[in-house]
Motif scaffolding. Sequence first.
Motif, PDB file in Angstrom:
ATOM      1  N   MET A  95     -99.193  32.470 -68.145  1.00  0.00           N
ATOM      2  CA  MET A  95     -99.615  31.067 -68.335  1.00  0.00           C
ATOM      3  C   MET A  95    -101.080  30.888 -67.932  1.00  0.00           C
ATOM      4  N   GLU A  96    -101.835  31.979 -67.925  1.00  0.00           N
ATOM      5  CA  GLU A  96    -103.211  31.926 -67.452  1.00  0.00           C
ATOM      6  C   GLU A  96    -104.091  31.061 -68.342  1.00  0.00           C
ATOM      7  N   TRP A 102     -99.974  33.127 -48.968  1.00  0.00           N
ATOM      8  CA  TRP A 102    -100.379  33.978 -50.086  1.00  0.00           C
ATOM      9  C   TRP A 102     -99.218  34.754 -50.663  1.00  0.00           C
ATOM     10  N   THR A 103     -99.508  35.453 -51.766  1.00  0.00           N
ATOM     11  CA  THR A 103     -98.656  36.551 -52.214  1.00  0.00           C
ATOM     12  C   THR A 103     -99.452  37.822 -51.928  1.00  0.00           C
ATOM     13  N   ASP A 104     -98.800  38.974 -52.002  1.00  0.00           N
ATOM     14  CA  ASP A 104     -99.521  40.220 -51.706  1.00  0.00           C
ATOM     15  C   ASP A 104    -100.565  40.530 -52.776  1.00  0.00           C
ATOM     16  N   TYR A 105    -100.353  39.986 -53.967  1.00  0.00           N
ATOM     17  CA  TYR A 105    -101.237  40.255 -55.111  1.00  0.00           C
ATOM     18  C   TYR A 105    -101.767  38.908 -55.575  1.00  0.00           C
ATOM     19  N   LEU A 106    -103.077  38.822 -55.820  1.00  0.00           N
ATOM     20  CA  LEU A 106    -103.676  37.496 -56.056  1.00  0.00           C
ATOM     21  C   LEU A 106    -103.996  37.201 -57.519  1.00  0.00           C
ATOM     22  N   LEU A 114    -102.333  36.342 -59.916  1.00  0.00           N
ATOM     23  CA  LEU A 114    -101.153  35.625 -60.418  1.00  0.00           C
ATOM     24  C   LEU A 114    -101.544  34.160 -60.516  1.00  0.00           C
ATOM     25  N   THR A 115    -100.838  33.405 -61.359  1.00  0.00           N
ATOM     26  CA  THR A 115    -101.217  31.994 -61.513  1.00  0.00           C
ATOM     27  C   THR A 115    -100.530  31.117 -60.465  1.00  0.00           C
ATOM     28  N   VAL A 116    -101.155  29.976 -60.236  1.00  0.00           N
ATOM     29  CA  VAL A 116    -100.594  28.987 -59.317  1.00  0.00           C
ATOM     30  C   VAL A 116     -99.227  28.514 -59.832  1.00  0.00           C
ATOM     31  N   GLY A 117     -99.166  28.183 -61.131  1.00  0.00           N
ATOM     32  CA  GLY A 117     -97.893  27.710 -61.704  1.00  0.00           C
ATOM     33  C   GLY A 117     -96.808  28.764 -61.595  1.00  0.00           C
ATOM     34  N   GLY A 118     -97.187  30.023 -61.771  1.00  0.00           N
ATOM     35  CA  GLY A 118     -96.209  31.120 -61.712  1.00  0.00           C
ATOM     36  C   GLY A 118     -95.634  31.302 -60.320  1.00  0.00           C
ATOM     37  N   THR A 119     -96.489  31.310 -59.298  1.00  0.00           N
ATOM     38  CA  THR A 119     -95.940  31.562 -57.954  1.00  0.00           C
ATOM     39  C   THR A 119     -95.255  30.294 -57.400  1.00  0.00           C
ATOM     40  N   LEU A 120     -95.782  29.110 -57.741  1.00  0.00           N
ATOM     41  CA  LEU A 120     -95.126  27.892 -57.241  1.00  0.00           C
ATOM     42  C   LEU A 120     -93.773  27.669 -57.906  1.00  0.00           C
ATOM     43  N   SER A 121     -93.559  28.292 -59.060  1.00  0.00           N
ATOM     44  CA  SER A 121     -92.247  28.187 -59.719  1.00  0.00           C
ATOM     45  C   SER A 121     -91.222  29.083 -59.037  1.00  0.00           C
ATOM     46  N   ASN A 122     -91.703  29.979 -58.160  1.00  0.00           N
ATOM     47  CA  ASN A 122     -90.782  30.871 -57.450  1.00  0.00           C
ATOM     48  C   ASN A 122     -90.744  30.529 -55.954  1.00  0.00           C
ATOM     49  N   ALA A 123     -91.798  30.864 -55.229  1.00  0.00           N
ATOM     50  CA  ALA A 123     -91.941  30.490 -53.809  1.00  0.00           C
ATOM     51  C   ALA A 123     -93.335  30.890 -53.338  1.00  0.00           C
ATOM     52  N   GLY A 124     -93.694  32.174 -53.579  1.00  0.00           N
ATOM     53  CA  GLY A 124     -94.984  32.680 -53.114  1.00  0.00           C
ATOM     54  C   GLY A 124     -94.875  33.137 -51.674  1.00  0.00           C
ATOM     55  N   ILE A 125     -94.478  34.402 -51.485  1.00  0.00           N
ATOM     56  CA  ILE A 125     -94.194  34.901 -50.130  1.00  0.00           C
ATOM     57  C   ILE A 125     -95.094  36.080 -49.792  1.00  0.00           C
ATOM     58  N   SER A 126     -95.613  36.075 -48.572  1.00  0.00           N
ATOM     59  CA  SER A 126     -96.345  37.226 -48.058  1.00  0.00           C
ATOM     60  C   SER A 126     -96.286  37.180 -46.533  1.00  0.00           C
ATOM     61  N   ILE A 153     -93.879  21.717 -66.754  1.00  0.00           N
ATOM     62  CA  ILE A 153     -94.987  22.677 -66.712  1.00  0.00           C
ATOM     63  C   ILE A 153     -96.003  22.135 -65.720  1.00  0.00           C
ATOM     64  N   ILE A 154     -96.340  22.944 -64.736  1.00  0.00           N
ATOM     65  CA  ILE A 154     -97.322  22.514 -63.729  1.00  0.00           C
ATOM     66  C   ILE A 154     -98.702  22.613 -64.373  1.00  0.00           C
ATOM     67  N   THR A 155     -99.356  21.471 -64.535  1.00  0.00           N
ATOM     68  CA  THR A 155    -100.698  21.510 -65.124  1.00  0.00           C
ATOM     69  C   THR A 155    -101.774  21.464 -64.033  1.00  0.00           C
ATOM     70  N   GLN A 210     -81.009  36.713 -54.224  1.00  0.00           N
ATOM     71  CA  GLN A 210     -82.111  37.395 -54.907  1.00  0.00           C
ATOM     72  C   GLN A 210     -83.311  36.462 -54.964  1.00  0.00           C
ATOM     73  N   TYR A 211     -84.484  37.025 -54.762  1.00  0.00           N
ATOM     74  CA  TYR A 211     -85.734  36.301 -54.993  1.00  0.00           C
ATOM     75  C   TYR A 211     -86.305  36.860 -56.291  1.00  0.00           C
ATOM     76  N   LEU A 212     -86.911  36.010 -57.136  1.00  0.00           N
ATOM     77  CA  LEU A 212     -87.358  36.419 -58.476  1.00  0.00           C
ATOM     78  C   LEU A 212     -86.158  37.022 -59.218  1.00  0.00           C
ATOM     79  N   GLY A 252     -86.094  31.643 -71.278  1.00  0.00           N
ATOM     80  CA  GLY A 252     -86.026  33.081 -70.988  1.00  0.00           C
ATOM     81  C   GLY A 252     -85.386  33.397 -69.648  1.00  0.00           C
ATOM     82  N   GLN A 253     -85.295  32.409 -68.758  1.00  0.00           N
ATOM     83  CA  GLN A 253     -84.598  32.650 -67.483  1.00  0.00           C
ATOM     84  C   GLN A 253     -83.084  32.726 -67.688  1.00  0.00           C
ATOM     85  N   ARG A 254     -82.637  32.308 -68.862  1.00  0.00           N
ATOM     86  CA  ARG A 254     -81.204  32.353 -69.247  1.00  0.00           C
ATOM     87  C   ARG A 254     -80.314  31.562 -68.284  1.00  0.00           C
TER      88      ARG A 254
HETATM   89  C1  LIG Z   1     -98.170  42.809 -59.077  1.00  0.00           C
HETATM   90  C2  LIG Z   1     -97.327  41.649 -58.615  1.00  0.00           C
HETATM   91  C3  LIG Z   1     -97.193  41.405 -57.258  1.00  0.00           C
HETATM   92  C4  LIG Z   1     -96.434  40.336 -56.812  1.00  0.00           C
HETATM   93  N1  LIG Z   1     -96.335  40.077 -55.470  1.00  0.00           N
HETATM   94  C5  LIG Z   1     -95.660  38.997 -55.043  1.00  0.00           C
HETATM   95  C6  LIG Z   1     -95.625  38.654 -53.666  1.00  0.00           C
HETATM   96  O1  LIG Z   1     -96.198  39.322 -52.827  1.00  0.00           O
HETATM   97  N2  LIG Z   1     -94.927  37.542 -53.298  1.00  0.00           N
HETATM   98  C7  LIG Z   1     -94.299  36.739 -54.215  1.00  0.00           C
HETATM   99  O2  LIG Z   1     -93.746  35.720 -53.812  1.00  0.00           O
HETATM  100  N3  LIG Z   1     -94.306  37.046 -55.519  1.00  0.00           N
HETATM  101  C8  LIG Z   1     -94.966  38.151 -55.954  1.00  0.00           C
HETATM  102  N4  LIG Z   1     -94.979  38.467 -57.287  1.00  0.00           N
HETATM  103  C9  LIG Z   1     -94.111  37.702 -58.190  1.00  0.00           C
HETATM  104  C10 LIG Z   1     -94.797  36.467 -58.703  1.00  0.00           C
HETATM  105  O3  LIG Z   1     -94.766  35.429 -57.747  1.00  0.00           O
HETATM  106  C11 LIG Z   1     -94.071  36.003 -59.971  1.00  0.00           C
HETATM  107  O4  LIG Z   1     -93.999  37.074 -60.872  1.00  0.00           O
HETATM  108  C12 LIG Z   1     -94.806  34.839 -60.592  1.00  0.00           C
HETATM  109  O5  LIG Z   1     -94.010  34.283 -61.592  1.00  0.00           O
HETATM  110  C13 LIG Z   1     -96.088  35.359 -61.177  1.00  0.00           C
HETATM  111  O6  LIG Z   1     -96.834  34.377 -61.754  1.00  0.00           O
HETATM  112  P1  LIG Z   1     -97.422  34.594 -63.200  1.00  0.00           P
HETATM  113  O7  LIG Z   1     -98.688  33.900 -63.158  1.00  0.00           O
HETATM  114  O8  LIG Z   1     -97.456  36.035 -63.575  1.00  0.00           O
HETATM  115  O9  LIG Z   1     -96.288  33.822 -63.987  1.00  0.00           O
HETATM  116  P2  LIG Z   1     -95.682  34.040 -65.404  1.00  0.00           P
HETATM  117  O10 LIG Z   1     -95.161  35.446 -65.532  1.00  0.00           O
HETATM  118  O11 LIG Z   1     -96.621  33.529 -66.425  1.00  0.00           O
HETATM  119  O12 LIG Z   1     -94.441  33.062 -65.301  1.00  0.00           O
HETATM  120  C14 LIG Z   1     -93.305  33.370 -64.556  1.00  0.00           C
HETATM  121  C15 LIG Z   1     -92.371  32.185 -64.475  1.00  0.00           C
HETATM  122  O13 LIG Z   1     -93.007  31.058 -63.915  1.00  0.00           O
HETATM  123  C16 LIG Z   1     -92.978  29.958 -64.818  1.00  0.00           C
HETATM  124  N5  LIG Z   1     -94.329  29.378 -64.893  1.00  0.00           N
HETATM  125  C17 LIG Z   1     -95.487  30.022 -65.023  1.00  0.00           C
HETATM  126  N6  LIG Z   1     -96.516  29.143 -65.041  1.00  0.00           N
HETATM  127  C18 LIG Z   1     -95.957  27.926 -64.939  1.00  0.00           C
HETATM  128  C19 LIG Z   1     -96.483  26.593 -64.914  1.00  0.00           C
HETATM  129  N7  LIG Z   1     -97.777  26.347 -64.993  1.00  0.00           N
HETATM  130  N8  LIG Z   1     -95.600  25.582 -64.786  1.00  0.00           N
HETATM  131  C20 LIG Z   1     -94.279  25.802 -64.699  1.00  0.00           C
HETATM  132  N9  LIG Z   1     -93.736  27.023 -64.733  1.00  0.00           N
HETATM  133  C21 LIG Z   1     -94.564  28.077 -64.841  1.00  0.00           C
HETATM  134  C22 LIG Z   1     -92.616  30.511 -66.184  1.00  0.00           C
HETATM  135  O14 LIG Z   1     -91.834  29.599 -66.885  1.00  0.00           O
HETATM  136  C23 LIG Z   1     -91.818  31.695 -65.814  1.00  0.00           C
HETATM  137  O15 LIG Z   1     -90.495  31.320 -65.627  1.00  0.00           O
HETATM  138  C24 LIG Z   1     -95.741  39.512 -57.752  1.00  0.00           C
HETATM  139  C25 LIG Z   1     -95.875  39.775 -59.117  1.00  0.00           C
HETATM  140  C26 LIG Z   1     -96.665  40.825 -59.554  1.00  0.00           C
HETATM  141  C27 LIG Z   1     -96.795  41.069 -61.021  1.00  0.00           C
END
Ligand SMILES: Cc1cc2nc3c(=O)[nH]c(=O)nc-3n(C[C@H](O)[C@H](O)[C@H](O)COP(=O)(O)OP(=O)(O)OC[C@H]3O[C@@H](n4cnc5c(N)ncnc54)[C@H](O)[C@@H]3O)c2cc1C
Length: 407
Positions: free
Chosen positions: A1-2, A45-49, A51-63, A112-114, A358-360, A396-398
């Motif tokens: 979603m970059e 933070w997450t261990d890897y930076l 990544l998008t804000v929307g992507g990690t906030l949709s999960n948790a974002g743990i480090s 969708i987090i804008t 499970q996380y992610l 796609g999350q099914r």
């Molecule tokens: C190399 C690597 C290291 C990682 N390390 C960590 C870590 O240390 N800790 C941790 O917590 N996670 C970690 N992750 C997992 C990461 O938090 C998730 O994979 C996250 O979804 C990645 O964001 P993305 O930008 O790649 O999202 P995408 O792959 O683009 O999206 C993933 C999911 O998020 C949703 N999403 C994305 N953007 C938006 C948006 N703007 N609004 C609403 N929903 C959205 C999508 O619908 C999709 O379901 C890691 C991932 C990778 C690839």
Amino acid sequence: MESLKNTKIKIDPTGKFPYVDVSGGELWINILRESLKYGLAPKSWTDYLHLTVGGTLSNAGISGQAFRHGPQISNVHQLEVITGKGELVKCSPDQNEDLFYSVLGGLGQFGIITQARISLEPAPAMVKWIRVLYSDFKTFTRDQEYLISSEKTFDYVEGFVIINRTDLMNHWRSSFSPRDPVQASHFTSSGKTLFCLEVAKYYDHGKTDEVAKEVEMLLSQLSYISSTLFFSEVPYIEFLDRVHVSEIKLRSKGLWEVPHPWLNLLIPRSKITEFAEGVFSMILTDSSKGPILIYPVNKSKWDNRTSVVIPEEDVFYLVAVLSSAVPSSTGNDDLDHMLKKNKRILDFCKAANLGVKQYLAHYSRQEEWKVHFGPRWEVFVQRKSAYDPLAMLAPGQRIFQKGLLLS
Ligand SMILES: Cc1cc2nc3c(=O)[nH]c(=O)nc-3n(C[C@H](O)[C@H](O)[C@H](O)COP(=O)(O)OP(=O)(O)OC[C@H]3O[C@@H](n4cnc5c(N)ncnc54)[C@H](O)[C@@H]3O)c2cc1C
């Protein structure tokens, strides 16, 4: 979603609680670089930076900062979201709060987090980065838990498992130096399972002596193998962006874009020893396929109004089995083999009734998601029908089938 980058990164450094406004598609590394210009940085933070804000906030974002600050979803002031109904809505703990908490950890199901407003703190200049080894699991986790429960402690606490690796000294990053090179050179793992505690202390220039004393004091309370103390000192940005260094190396060898059958588990504190006894060595017989992270976090730093599902204990562990399916001739490293191991781990957790989440998570059927959410499933469904009744978002999350009205 970059591609979802509609505005520039905007920082408000003035108030008591500084923050940054960013697009949902912004990468955390860019937020770090921009906020450092003001001497500030996000807290969690997450261990890897990259990544998008929307992507990690949709999960948790743990480090390793999560024990103190909570996950990234605990450090957000406000969101702007486009719901599945096509409405553009601002939400925060004070405004449209149900949508705010739904979206955080919501797997992209509700909107969708804008835009996101993220909390900042003064950024340190430097980091003392330390690794020590343990051969006894209980001592290792006791020290980790001690560190995450103390007021005066490190700023980052993680750890990893080393299984069946004799090339230990080559295993450390070249930037780490042993405190006592002679003692360290005599240390041999003899191939047994070891546990590495990884901690970091932040500091500013001019505070070198002070931080050295503090670190000495903290280390003196731990029971690691004394010959295995390794130090490194790096700028803050280098510490946070550490995985990118590996990414560049792996990309140059064609080893980054390979399948990653990762398994991330959240395990209640009371079950972590049983998990370790069953999984490390019995199922995971070596750690050469990728890191196996293990570290505890405090549940009090997580907000139970968000959508993320976590175990029901005050302290729980993240165990991340981060395998890479690198093509090889032995057949043992292949994806199928790793997926079978993941399944064995999950089956073990289920049979032993460890209360693991499970996380992610990856599930392919709604029934499995129902079990994942447990008593929180009903709320998740209610939220879906309120914000995305046609189930258009993130099919796609099914979890829900696209276009089908919810029953
Ligand atoms: C190399 C690597 C290291 C990682 N390390 C960590 C870590 O240390 N800790 C941790 O917590 N996670 C970690 N992750 C997992 C990461 O938090 C998730 O994979 C996250 O979804 C990645 O964001 P993305 O930008 O790649 O999202 P995408 O792959 O683009 O999206 C993933 C999911 O998020 C949703 N999403 C994305 N953007 C938006 C948006 N703007 N609004 C609403 N929903 C959205 C999508 O619908 C999709 O379901 C890691 C991932 C990778 C690839």
